[in-house]
Design a protein around this motif. Sequence first.
Motif, mmCIF file in Angstrom:
data_model
loop_
_atom_site.group_PDB
_atom_site.id
_atom_site.type_symbol
_atom_site.label_atom_id
_atom_site.label_comp_id
_atom_site.label_asym_id
_atom_site.label_seq_id
_atom_site.Cartn_x
_atom_site.Cartn_y
_atom_site.Cartn_z
ATOM 1 N N GLY A 155 0.944 -1.177 -0.005
ATOM 2 C CA GLY A 155 0.229 0.101 0.100
ATOM 3 C C GLY A 155 0.891 1.191 -0.039
ATOM 4 N N THR A 156 2.042 1.381 0.791
ATOM 5 C CA THR A 156 2.748 2.360 0.728
ATOM 6 C C THR A 156 3.641 2.678 -0.570
ATOM 7 O OG1 THR A 156 3.268 2.076 3.218
ATOM 8 C CG2 THR A 156 4.963 3.525 1.919
ATOM 9 N N ALA A 157 4.027 1.610 -1.229
ATOM 10 C CA ALA A 157 4.514 1.823 -2.597
ATOM 11 C C ALA A 157 3.598 2.130 -3.443
ATOM 12 C CB ALA A 157 5.155 0.373 -3.000
ATOM 13 N N GLU A 158 2.270 1.670 -3.513
ATOM 14 C CA GLU A 158 1.105 2.245 -4.362
ATOM 15 C C GLU A 158 0.903 3.626 -4.001
ATOM 16 O OE1 GLU A 158 -1.117 -2.119 -5.106
ATOM 17 O OE2 GLU A 158 -1.951 -0.444 -3.651
ATOM 18 N N LEU A 159 1.074 3.917 -2.877
ATOM 19 C CA LEU A 159 0.831 5.461 -2.590
ATOM 20 C C LEU A 159 1.981 6.320 -3.207
ATOM 21 C CD1 LEU A 159 -0.711 7.938 -1.219
ATOM 22 C CD2 LEU A 159 0.539 7.162 0.813
ATOM 23 N N ILE A 160 2.968 5.869 -2.991
ATOM 24 C CA ILE A 160 4.332 6.617 -3.648
ATOM 25 C C ILE A 160 4.182 6.848 -5.006
ATOM 26 C CG2 ILE A 160 6.786 6.436 -3.799
ATOM 27 C CD1 ILE A 160 6.867 5.395 -0.804
ATOM 28 N N ALA A 161 3.939 5.717 -5.737
ATOM 29 C CA ALA A 161 3.758 5.539 -7.249
ATOM 30 C C ALA A 161 2.575 6.718 -7.628
ATOM 31 C CB ALA A 161 3.352 4.325 -7.530
ATOM 32 N N SER A 162 1.619 6.640 -6.836
ATOM 33 C CA SER A 162 0.360 7.400 -7.228
ATOM 34 C C SER A 162 0.787 8.929 -6.965
ATOM 35 C CB SER A 162 -0.574 7.227 -6.306
ATOM 36 O OG SER A 162 -1.163 6.104 -6.612
ATOM 37 N N ILE A 163 1.468 9.271 -6.070
ATOM 38 C CA ILE A 163 2.057 10.681 -5.980
ATOM 39 C C ILE A 163 3.049 11.224 -6.984
ATOM 40 C CG2 ILE A 163 3.212 12.285 -4.265
ATOM 41 C CD1 ILE A 163 2.084 10.652 -2.040
ATOM 42 N N LEU A 164 3.975 10.195 -7.177
ATOM 43 C CA LEU A 164 4.759 10.458 -8.299
ATOM 44 C C LEU A 164 4.317 10.370 -9.901
ATOM 45 C CD1 LEU A 164 7.937 7.941 -7.453
ATOM 46 C CD2 LEU A 164 7.834 10.448 -7.060
ATOM 47 N N LEU A 165 3.093 9.909 -10.014
ATOM 48 C CA LEU A 165 2.471 10.016 -11.299
ATOM 49 C C LEU A 165 1.997 11.563 -11.446
ATOM 50 C CD1 LEU A 165 0.562 6.823 -11.227
ATOM 51 C CD2 LEU A 165 2.126 7.587 -12.907
ATOM 52 N N VAL A 166 1.766 12.321 -10.499
ATOM 53 C CA VAL A 166 1.467 13.570 -10.842
ATOM 54 C C VAL A 166 2.700 14.699 -10.572
ATOM 55 C CG1 VAL A 166 -1.036 13.328 -10.278
ATOM 56 C CG2 VAL A 166 0.543 13.856 -8.483
ATOM 57 N N THR A 167 3.694 14.271 -10.721
ATOM 58 C CA THR A 167 5.185 15.199 -10.521
ATOM 59 C C THR A 167 6.057 14.863 -11.685
ATOM 60 O OG1 THR A 167 6.501 13.456 -9.777
ATOM 61 C CG2 THR A 167 5.007 14.686 -7.953
ATOM 62 N N ARG A 168 6.973 15.656 -11.928
ATOM 63 C CA ARG A 168 7.887 15.701 -12.919
ATOM 64 C C ARG A 168 8.600 14.190 -13.105
ATOM 65 N NH1 ARG A 168 13.565 17.691 -13.663
ATOM 66 N NH2 ARG A 168 13.771 18.123 -15.852
ATOM 67 N N LEU A 169 8.459 13.382 -11.790
ATOM 68 C CA LEU A 169 8.864 12.089 -11.824
ATOM 69 C C LEU A 169 8.040 10.881 -12.245
ATOM 70 C CD1 LEU A 169 11.175 12.518 -8.244
ATOM 71 C CD2 LEU A 169 11.899 12.556 -10.964
ATOM 72 N N HIS A 170 7.084 11.326 -12.943
ATOM 73 C CA HIS A 170 5.907 10.565 -13.315
ATOM 74 C C HIS A 170 6.421 9.175 -13.965
ATOM 75 C CE1 HIS A 170 6.054 11.564 -17.703
ATOM 76 N NE2 HIS A 170 6.505 12.396 -17.335
#
Length: 158
Positions: free
Chosen positions: A59-74
């Motif tokens: 769940g933590t990994a999925e949350l981090i991935a979700s956040i990164l998807l809306v940044t320059r690091l998508h």
Amino acid sequence: MLKQYITSKNLFSLFIMFVFIQSLFFKFSGSYETQYIFGALGDWSGLAWFGTYGGYIIGTAELIASILLVTRLHAIGALMAVGIMTGAIFFHLATPLGVVQPAFDAAGEVIGSDSGTLFIMACLVWVSGVMLVLKDLKDPSSLLADLMAKLGILKKAD
């Protein structure tokens, strides 16, 4: 005005984020579904701790991935989504977990099955992540294409 935001990149990203974020309730609340899935994997692997903590870790990994998807690091978020879902697909296919999962009521009693919905969603997230990574690699201004060119994995287009 809204039309400029309706791109395949945004649609794939939103789909991944929707699936990951809506699943956080199950993973972080210790739901019966989460207990069943990660308990089965913990039993199968012999790693009892994974039955207890696996939902939180994933769940933590999925949350981090979700956040990164809306940044320059998508692209990193997309790569994380592909990696997480590769694991999910593998464990559904190669372990006793299986493709079809039980459905539970509020008391924790099995009331049916999910008819493979969880597995299908994992496959769709995986495809969406791969599409995002491929789109990013074709973009010469992307961080992922630049990093891979510096590592000698990909020739950067001029």
